[in-house]
Design a protein around this motif. Structure first.
Motif, mmCIF file in Angstrom:
data_model
loop_
_atom_site.group_PDB
_atom_site.id
_atom_site.type_symbol
_atom_site.label_atom_id
_atom_site.label_comp_id
_atom_site.label_asym_id
_atom_site.label_seq_id
_atom_site.Cartn_x
_atom_site.Cartn_y
_atom_site.Cartn_z
ATOM 1 N N PRO A 1 8.101 -1.752 -3.133
ATOM 2 C CA PRO A 1 7.103 -1.962 -4.180
ATOM 3 C C PRO A 1 6.670 -0.629 -4.768
ATOM 4 C CG PRO A 1 6.047 -2.045 -2.039
ATOM 5 C CD PRO A 1 7.522 -1.878 -1.771
ATOM 6 N N ALA A 2 6.168 -0.689 -5.992
ATOM 7 C CA ALA A 2 5.720 0.529 -6.664
ATOM 8 C C ALA A 2 4.237 0.486 -6.994
ATOM 9 C CB ALA A 2 6.526 0.754 -7.936
ATOM 10 N N GLY A 3 3.580 -0.618 -6.676
ATOM 11 C CA GLY A 3 2.152 -0.749 -6.944
ATOM 12 C C GLY A 3 1.708 -2.174 -6.694
ATOM 13 N N LEU A 4 0.423 -2.333 -6.423
ATOM 14 C CA LEU A 4 -0.178 -3.652 -6.212
ATOM 15 C C LEU A 4 -1.030 -3.988 -7.429
ATOM 16 C CD1 LEU A 4 -0.709 -6.101 -4.394
ATOM 17 C CD2 LEU A 4 -2.619 -4.833 -3.377
ATOM 18 N N LYS A 5 -0.643 -5.043 -8.142
ATOM 19 C CA LYS A 5 -1.367 -5.430 -9.357
ATOM 20 C C LYS A 5 -2.701 -6.079 -8.989
ATOM 21 C CE LYS A 5 -2.080 -6.307 -13.714
ATOM 22 N NZ LYS A 5 -1.329 -7.358 -14.420
ATOM 23 N N MET A 6 -3.765 -5.588 -9.634
ATOM 24 C CA MET A 6 -5.095 -6.151 -9.481
ATOM 25 C C MET A 6 -5.685 -6.372 -10.870
ATOM 26 S SD MET A 6 -6.193 -3.682 -6.275
ATOM 27 C CE MET A 6 -7.944 -3.903 -6.515
ATOM 28 N N ALA A 7 -6.656 -7.264 -10.974
ATOM 29 C CA ALA A 7 -7.221 -7.567 -12.295
ATOM 30 C C ALA A 7 -8.723 -7.778 -12.203
ATOM 31 C CB ALA A 7 -6.558 -8.800 -12.896
ATOM 32 N N LYS B 1 -2.913 3.294 2.827
ATOM 33 C CA LYS B 1 -2.234 4.504 3.302
ATOM 34 C C LYS B 1 -1.785 5.392 2.138
ATOM 35 C CE LYS B 1 -0.480 2.918 7.778
ATOM 36 N NZ LYS B 1 0.752 2.698 8.599
ATOM 37 N N LYS B 2 -2.088 4.968 0.925
ATOM 38 C CA LYS B 2 -1.745 5.693 -0.299
ATOM 39 C C LYS B 2 -0.239 5.843 -0.483
ATOM 40 C CE LYS B 2 -6.134 8.118 -0.732
ATOM 41 N NZ LYS B 2 -6.826 9.373 -1.060
ATOM 42 N N GLU B 3 0.511 4.876 0.037
ATOM 43 C CA GLU B 3 1.951 4.864 -0.191
ATOM 44 C C GLU B 3 2.270 4.333 -1.583
ATOM 45 O OE1 GLU B 3 3.726 2.670 2.984
ATOM 46 O OE2 GLU B 3 2.946 4.002 4.539
ATOM 47 N N ILE B 4 1.408 3.454 -2.081
ATOM 48 C CA ILE B 4 1.514 2.938 -3.449
ATOM 49 C C ILE B 4 0.101 2.858 -4.017
ATOM 50 C CG2 ILE B 4 3.629 1.622 -3.011
ATOM 51 C CD1 ILE B 4 1.870 -0.902 -2.898
ATOM 52 N N PRO B 5 -0.039 2.888 -5.352
ATOM 53 C CA PRO B 5 -1.375 2.766 -5.949
ATOM 54 C C PRO B 5 -1.724 1.319 -6.264
ATOM 55 C CG PRO B 5 0.190 3.310 -7.647
ATOM 56 C CD PRO B 5 0.988 3.244 -6.356
ATOM 57 N N ALA B 6 -2.995 1.055 -6.457
ATOM 58 C CA ALA B 6 -3.430 -0.188 -7.083
ATOM 59 C C ALA B 6 -3.287 -0.014 -8.581
ATOM 60 C CB ALA B 6 -4.881 -0.491 -6.726
ATOM 61 N N ARG B 7 -2.731 -1.025 -9.238
ATOM 62 C CA ARG B 7 -2.573 -0.996 -10.693
ATOM 63 C C ARG B 7 -3.577 -1.980 -11.264
ATOM 64 N NH1 ARG B 7 2.234 1.657 -12.262
ATOM 65 N NH2 ARG B 7 1.282 1.347 -14.298
#
Length: 379
Positions: A143-149, A209-215
């Motif tokens: 994954p490259a990011g976790l989508k949030m809204a 763990k800051k392996e991917i950002p929240a988008r």
């Protein structure tokens, strides 16, 4: 090997010049003037403009497929639950989407595909290049990011079902509850490695763990600030997606060192959150020195027209240099792939577009598109 000769090269990281590009093994081997190499395929780019492939850091191409229409056919949102962190855009991506070839015709070679914004936590996004008919061969990072809204979208979706979250209060609450569970899960897994794996929480671990950002989808200033507040509470990295009113709090974003993916701006104000949408945001954000990219939010604006959306900002005082960076090196930096793409430099991937004229000219056409040295589109 391929030798592109006599074009006007826009490397992005330095001033344009007329010269040649030598491509070998999918990478840019040499850039300069009067390059000669035996045994190469020579492409005469006299009178042409050469740019790195454009990058869109927020797209729904391939998951909101073009030309099918019906709601039930689209796979961009898993509406069944406000918290669906375990779903992956990768698993819904359709490489046969007709929009992909058209995106290539507009010089776009790399995108980050994310789930839609129905859910406070909507799922995992991934980065790909349009270089294959097999999605697994297109992937750069998953994954490259976790989508949030934040804001109106999750309120509308779950409010219509009379379920939480129905308000901005509820949106923030369910996100906080999720990351609190993730922290507890991390503690339990550390104390007892035999603790069963929970896929809904595992992706949250990568965020913490800051392996991917929240988008984080956020239009209004209050939603932008709430997203930052929660990120600071749980100490994770984030990117603000859309940032429609970000220009109003540009100093705050600069102080917090928050990158933004602006847009789409070339369109109708379809909802209350977009009331104060303005093209002048691009000029303001760039003048503050905020790391910013420009999105089409495909299919809201087709990726084919990424250059036209950017060029329109010239009317509102934006600088050409800033706009070109927002289509190339800036999204590459935000996606943390700038070691490979986003500029024409020796050693980088040969993702190169030959245009008939400058892409900010309304008559511009991408005549040839290369991804890692392979011709993937020819007009």
């Amino acid at each position: 090997m391929i030798l592109i000769k006599n074009g006007t090269i826009y490397p992005i990281t330095r001033s344009p010049f007329k010269g040649d590009i030598l491509i070998e093994n999918g990478q840019i081997k040499k850039i300069g003037e009067n390059i000669e190499e035996k045994g190469t395929e020579v492409i005469d780019a006299t009178g042409k403009y050469i740019f790195p492939g454009f990058i869109d850091a927020h797209s729904h191409i391939g998951v909101f497929e073009e030309g099918v229409g019906e709601f039930y056919y689209q796979d961009g949102n898993e509406y069944s639950n406000p918290l669906t962190p375990h779903v992956r855009a990768l698993d819904a991506f359709y490489p046969g989407d007709k929009a992909i070839k058209r995106a290539l015709s507009g010089g776009v070679t790399t995108v980050m595909v994310v789930p839609g914004s129905a859910n406070p936590i909507g799922g995992q996004g991934f980065i790909l290049k349009f270089k294959s008919d097999i999605v697994d061969e297109m992937v750069i990072r998953q994954p490259a990011g976790l989508k949030m809204a934040f804001g109106e979208n999750p309120k509308r979706v779950y409010g219509s079902q009379n379920k939480t979250p129905m308000t901005r209060l509820g949106v923030a609450a369910v996100i906080r509850e999720y990351f609190t569970k993730v922290k507890d899960y991390m503690r339990r897994r550390q104390e007892d490695p035999k603790t069963p794996i929970d896929f809904t929480l595992e992706i949250g671990v990568k965020v913490l763990k800051k392996e991917i950002p929240a988008r984080c989808h956020a239009h209004r200033t209050d939603d932008i600030v709430t997203a930052i507040r929660i990120a600071e509470e749980f100490n994770f990295d984030l990117v603000i997606e859309h940032a429609t009113e970000g220009y109003k709090i540009a100093d705050f974003l600069k102080k917090k060192k928050i990158p933004v993916v602006l847009g789409p701006l070339f369109g109708f104000r379809t909802k209350l959150e977009l009331t104060d949408m303005t093209y002048e945001a691009i000029k303001i954000i760039n003048e503050k020195g905020i790391l910013a990219a420009l999105m089409c939010d495909h299919p809201v604006i087709h990726l084919e027209h990424a250059n036209i959306q950017a060029a329109t900002a010239l009317r509102y005082g934006a600088k050409e240099e800033d706009l070109l960076k927002m289509l190339t090196i800036n999204p590459a930096k935000i996606l943390k792939i700038d070691d490979r793409v986003g500029s024409i430099e020796e050693g980088k991937d040969a993702d190169i577009v030959i245009w008939n004229t400058h892409p900010f000219d309304f008559k511009a056409k991408a005549e040839k598109v290369f991804i890692e040295g392979k011709l993937v589109y020819s007009d």
